[in-house]
Design a protein around this motif. Structure first.
Motif, mmCIF file in Angstrom:
data_model
loop_
_atom_site.group_PDB
_atom_site.id
_atom_site.type_symbol
_atom_site.label_atom_id
_atom_site.label_comp_id
_atom_site.label_asym_id
_atom_site.label_seq_id
_atom_site.Cartn_x
_atom_site.Cartn_y
_atom_site.Cartn_z
ATOM 1 N N VAL A 208 32.529 30.577 31.510
ATOM 2 C CA VAL A 208 33.829 29.898 31.596
ATOM 3 C C VAL A 208 33.897 29.194 32.939
ATOM 4 N N ASP A 209 34.289 27.938 32.926
ATOM 5 C CA ASP A 209 34.506 27.230 34.194
ATOM 6 C C ASP A 209 35.588 26.177 33.968
ATOM 7 N N MET A 210 36.225 25.749 35.071
ATOM 8 C CA MET A 210 37.305 24.759 34.919
ATOM 9 C C MET A 210 36.886 23.371 35.414
ATOM 10 N N THR A 211 35.654 23.262 35.950
ATOM 11 C CA THR A 211 35.239 21.969 36.511
ATOM 12 C C THR A 211 34.344 21.233 35.519
ATOM 13 N N LYS A 212 34.868 20.091 35.032
ATOM 14 C CA LYS A 212 34.201 19.380 33.948
ATOM 15 C C LYS A 212 32.764 18.989 34.307
ATOM 16 N N LEU B 63 32.310 34.517 34.630
ATOM 17 C CA LEU B 63 33.514 33.831 35.121
ATOM 18 C C LEU B 63 33.144 32.826 36.208
ATOM 19 N N GLY B 64 33.446 31.548 35.982
ATOM 20 C CA GLY B 64 33.089 30.505 36.938
ATOM 21 C C GLY B 64 31.602 30.229 36.873
ATOM 22 N N SER B 65 31.142 29.867 35.683
ATOM 23 C CA SER B 65 29.692 29.782 35.422
ATOM 24 C C SER B 65 29.035 28.564 36.035
ATOM 25 N N TYR C 134 23.593 25.153 41.804
ATOM 26 C CA TYR C 134 23.895 26.589 41.869
ATOM 27 C C TYR C 134 24.567 26.887 43.207
ATOM 28 N N TYR C 135 25.710 27.563 43.175
ATOM 29 C CA TYR C 135 26.432 27.876 44.417
ATOM 30 C C TYR C 135 26.799 29.363 44.486
ATOM 31 N N GLY C 136 25.915 30.221 44.007
ATOM 32 C CA GLY C 136 26.230 31.648 43.970
ATOM 33 C C GLY C 136 25.886 32.352 45.278
ATOM 34 N N GLY D 126 37.932 26.496 30.967
ATOM 35 C CA GLY D 126 39.122 27.327 31.105
ATOM 36 C C GLY D 126 39.292 27.836 32.516
ATOM 37 N N ASN D 127 40.475 28.376 32.742
ATOM 38 C CA ASN D 127 40.845 28.892 34.055
ATOM 39 C C ASN D 127 40.727 30.420 34.017
ATOM 40 N N ILE D 128 39.941 30.973 34.916
ATOM 41 C CA ILE D 128 39.741 32.430 34.868
ATOM 42 C C ILE D 128 41.013 33.196 35.242
HETATM 43 C C1 LIG Z 1 30.961 28.737 44.271
HETATM 44 S S1 LIG Z 1 30.851 28.043 42.673
HETATM 45 C C2 LIG Z 1 29.870 29.219 41.837
HETATM 46 C C3 LIG Z 1 29.377 28.725 40.510
HETATM 47 C C4 LIG Z 1 28.407 29.604 39.776
HETATM 48 N N1 LIG Z 1 28.917 30.946 39.569
HETATM 49 C C5 LIG Z 1 27.087 29.626 40.511
HETATM 50 O O1 LIG Z 1 26.677 30.719 40.903
HETATM 51 O O2 LIG Z 1 26.511 28.592 40.684
HETATM 52 C C6 LIG Z 1 32.473 28.285 42.041
HETATM 53 C C7 LIG Z 1 32.679 27.853 40.605
HETATM 54 O O3 LIG Z 1 33.842 28.510 40.123
HETATM 55 C C8 LIG Z 1 34.629 27.589 39.415
HETATM 56 N N2 LIG Z 1 36.017 28.042 39.526
HETATM 57 C C9 LIG Z 1 36.722 28.272 40.648
HETATM 58 N N3 LIG Z 1 37.961 28.706 40.365
HETATM 59 C C10 LIG Z 1 38.032 28.773 39.015
HETATM 60 C C11 LIG Z 1 39.050 29.144 38.106
HETATM 61 N N4 LIG Z 1 40.253 29.533 38.521
HETATM 62 N N5 LIG Z 1 38.781 29.077 36.786
HETATM 63 C C12 LIG Z 1 37.577 28.666 36.337
HETATM 64 N N6 LIG Z 1 36.579 28.287 37.150
HETATM 65 C C13 LIG Z 1 36.792 28.352 38.466
HETATM 66 C C14 LIG Z 1 34.368 26.259 40.063
HETATM 67 O O4 LIG Z 1 34.645 25.212 39.181
HETATM 68 C C15 LIG Z 1 32.891 26.371 40.408
HETATM 69 O O5 LIG Z 1 32.090 25.910 39.368
#
Ligand SMILES: C[S@@+](CC[C@H](N)C(=O)[O-])C[C@H]1O[C@@H](n2cnc3c(N)ncnc32)[C@H](O)[C@@H]1O
Length: 350
Positions: free
Chosen positions: A94-98, A70-72, A51-53, A127-129
């Motif tokens: 939705v997230d883009m990191t596998k 967005l960016g889950s 978790y990196y929120g 997907g890409n947000i």
């Molecule tokens: C700081 S982390 C936060 C993750 C999550 N929300 C949490 O609270 O743990 C950022 C996340 O956003 C995703 N991310 C960043 N830019 C993105 C984009 N353009 N589209 C989709 N995902 C994205 C990254 O892959 C990463 O998983």
């Protein structure tokens, strides 16, 4: 290497857990309410560990709602909200990191079981947000869009917010925590992959964020909570100079009729005390708390944020739109965040 690839590498490979973060930007400073703590305790350890929120993105009144995250990441907020929307609600991440999606998806059955659900109410899309239009998501189809420490990582923030506006139902809201700066940052800082990956150099200057929000239709952004970020890394602090950072939770309402200034129509509201987990008072934002039973005068925008949204049944409303009494005193203006860490909040790093 493109910014997207850098971010994917950062969250997929460089960071293996919250211990690997180099600053405290992706840390949640707020102490959760008891019902949130209880829900968090049911979430799998591996999900927590990645978790990196930077904030709590669990507003009230969620039963049966459809939410997009967005960016889950590893899915912590999706699994938290999964419990709050109940079996009849739905949460899509939705997230883009596998690597992060793999962790989130791996634990769907575990959580369905743990929450006592007959079927999963969550799903995770790759997907890409910044290109939400490429996913199969219909206009006006979400009650709430959340995001936790992600929009700062997007290069085209306006595109993200414009798509959120399209996806929200009328009366819906984007409720999200992100990192903001007290100034515009140089291109050189923005090119630094660690500063960007740590959610610092992609942070928007707060006033540019307000401008962009208004431009795409979110006419009256409301801050709910803010905390100063202290960075806590000498080398990175030296690069950042005097720039100050804040993690802020905003709510952006999609409501027809919101005005760019708070206007006075002589209206008032009284909270009925009927919102679960908030029976004594309801907090709309950092300058509107409605104690149960107390009639409070409000501007037209605040009236709409209660009357045109899922909170309507929890308030009595007084007044009409017939007479305008001028600008509503007491709203707006200066930088909306305090420079010291919010008092009374227990820091719980990630
Ligand atoms: C700081 S982390 C936060 C993750 C999550 N929300 C949490 O609270 O743990 C950022 C996340 O956003 C995703 N991310 C960043 N830019 C993105 C984009 N353009 N589209 C989709 N995902 C994205 C990254 O892959 C990463 O998983």
């Amino acid at each position: 290497m493109s910014k997207h690839t850098e971010v994917q590498e950062y969250y997929g490979e460089t960071l293996q857990s919250t211990e690997d973060l180099k600053t405290n930007a992706c840390c949640t400073m707020e102490a959760p309410a008891e019902h949130i703590k209880a829900a968090l305790s049911l979430i799998h350890d591996e999900v927590h560990s990645k978790y990196y929120g930077c904030g709590l993105v669990a507003p009230l009144e969620l039963k049966g709602k459809r939410i997009l995250d967005l960016g889950s990441g590893s899915g912590r907020d999706v699994y938290l909200l999964s419990q709050l929307v109940g079996q009849e609600g739905e949460v899509i991440g939705v997230d883009m990191t596998k690597e992060q999606l793999d962790v989130a998806r791996k634990h769907i059955d575990y959580h369905t079981d743990k929450f006592g659900y007959k079927h999963a109410n969550v799903s995770f899309l790759e997907g890409n947000i910044e290109r939400l239009d490429e996913l199969d998501l219909a206009d006006n189809s979400f009650d709430i869009v959340i995001s936790n420490c992600v929009v700062n990582l997007a290069e085209n923030k306006e595109k993200v917010l414009a798509e959120v506006y399209r996806l929200l139902k009328p009366g819906g809201e984007m409720y999200f925590s992100d990192v903001y700066c007290d100034r515009r940052l140089s291109d050189e800082l923005q090119r630094d992959p660690v500063l960007w990956g740590e959610c610092l150099s992609g942070a928007l200057y707060w006033n540019d964020f307000l401008r962009t929000s208004r431009k795409v239709g979110f006419t009256d952004p409301r801050a709910v909570k803010s905390n100063a970020i202290t960075v806590e890394n000498k080398a990175l602090e030296a690069k950042l100079g005097d720039a100050k950072f804040f993690s802020v939770t905003y709510r952006l309402w999609k409501i027809d009729g919101l005005e760019d200034e708070c206007e006075d129509y002589g209206q008032a509201v009284a909270y009925k005390g009927t919102i679960q987990h908030s029976e004594n008072s309801y907090q709309l934002d950092d300058h509107h708390i409605f104690p149960k039973g107390k009639v409070l005068t409000v501007c037209g925008n605040t009236y709409l944020m209660l009357h045109a949204t899922r909170f309507k049944d929890h308030f009595d409303f007084y007044g009409t739109w017939d007479t305008h009494y001028g600008v509503f005193e007491g709203c707006g203006g200066a930088m909306p965040f305090q420079s010291d860490r919010q008092s009374g909040d227990a820091a719980s790093c990630c």
